[in-house]
Design a protein around this motif. Structure first.
Motif, PDB file in Angstrom:
ATOM      1  N   ILE A   2       0.851  -1.188   0.000  1.00 50.22           N
ATOM      2  CA  ILE A   2       0.000   0.000   0.000  1.00 50.22           C
ATOM      3  C   ILE A   2       0.886   1.237   0.000  1.00 50.22           C
ATOM      4  O   ILE A   2       1.752   1.376   0.860  1.00 50.22           O
ATOM      5  CB  ILE A   2      -0.935   0.031   1.233  1.00 50.22           C
ATOM      6  CG1 ILE A   2      -1.920  -1.129   1.194  1.00 50.22           C
ATOM      7  CG2 ILE A   2      -1.679   1.365   1.311  1.00 50.22           C
ATOM      8  CD1 ILE A   2      -2.738  -1.281   2.468  1.00 50.22           C
ATOM      9  N   SER A   3       0.654   2.142  -0.982  1.00 55.77           N
ATOM     10  CA  SER A   3       1.512   3.319  -1.064  1.00 55.77           C
ATOM     11  C   SER A   3       0.784   4.612  -1.424  1.00 55.77           C
ATOM     12  O   SER A   3       1.402   5.675  -1.394  1.00 55.77           O
ATOM     13  CB  SER A   3       2.629   3.079  -2.088  1.00 55.77           C
ATOM     14  OG  SER A   3       2.064   2.881  -3.370  1.00 55.77           O
ATOM     15  N   CYS A   4      -0.521   4.510  -1.775  1.00 52.72           N
ATOM     16  CA  CYS A   4      -1.194   5.724  -2.242  1.00 52.72           C
ATOM     17  C   CYS A   4      -2.712   5.596  -2.121  1.00 52.72           C
ATOM     18  O   CYS A   4      -3.229   4.551  -1.737  1.00 52.72           O
ATOM     19  CB  CYS A   4      -0.818   6.002  -3.702  1.00 52.72           C
ATOM     20  SG  CYS A   4      -1.384   4.710  -4.849  1.00 52.72           S
ATOM     21  N   ASP A   5      -3.397   6.673  -2.495  1.00 50.76           N
ATOM     22  CA  ASP A   5      -4.861   6.673  -2.429  1.00 50.76           C
ATOM     23  C   ASP A   5      -5.480   5.714  -3.436  1.00 50.76           C
ATOM     24  O   ASP A   5      -6.585   5.222  -3.218  1.00 50.76           O
ATOM     25  CB  ASP A   5      -5.402   8.086  -2.629  1.00 50.76           C
ATOM     26  CG  ASP A   5      -5.198   8.960  -1.402  1.00 50.76           C
ATOM     27  OD1 ASP A   5      -4.993   8.407  -0.297  1.00 50.76           O
ATOM     28  OD2 ASP A   5      -5.238  10.198  -1.544  1.00 50.76           O
ATOM     29  N   HIS A   6      -4.788   5.421  -4.533  1.00 52.35           N
ATOM     30  CA  HIS A   6      -5.306   4.432  -5.488  1.00 52.35           C
ATOM     31  C   HIS A   6      -5.354   3.056  -4.823  1.00 52.35           C
ATOM     32  O   HIS A   6      -6.329   2.321  -4.968  1.00 52.35           O
ATOM     33  CB  HIS A   6      -4.430   4.374  -6.746  1.00 52.35           C
ATOM     34  CG  HIS A   6      -4.862   3.300  -7.688  1.00 52.35           C
ATOM     35  ND1 HIS A   6      -4.378   2.015  -7.618  1.00 52.35           N
ATOM     36  CD2 HIS A   6      -5.753   3.315  -8.700  1.00 52.35           C
ATOM     37  CE1 HIS A   6      -4.956   1.274  -8.551  1.00 52.35           C
ATOM     38  NE2 HIS A   6      -5.801   2.047  -9.225  1.00 52.35           N
TER      39      HIS A   6
END
Length: 79
Positions: free
Chosen positions: A12-16
């Motif tokens: 997990i790294s972003c809003d996407h």
């Protein structure tokens, strides 16, 4: 009583990522809440079956590295 679990999902790294996982897990039968914390790379899920939730996270394109059961309203493992 509804079980709440926190899944560690290191990718997990972003809003996407957040939207993809919450969309898949939120559609799982029995899930009453699914919240992704991008900074903590975790997904906190209330309700639902562990295997089905893991499959939904996988369907969103992510791997579960670990899981812990948490008490409602806490930030740590259930005691």
């Amino acid at each position: 009583m509804t079980i709440t679990r926190r899944y560690l999902v290191p990718e997990i790294s972003c809003d996407h990522c957040k939207a993809a996982i919450e969309g898949e897990v939120g559609g799982v039968e029995g899930v009453t809440a699914a919240v992704v914390d991008v900074a903590a790379t975790s997904v906190t899920v209330s309700g639902g079956d562990d295997d089905t939730i893991r499959a939904a996270i996988d369907e969103a394109g992510y791997d579960v590295a670990g899981v812990e059961e948490v008490s409602p309203g806490s930030n740590g493992p259930a005691r």
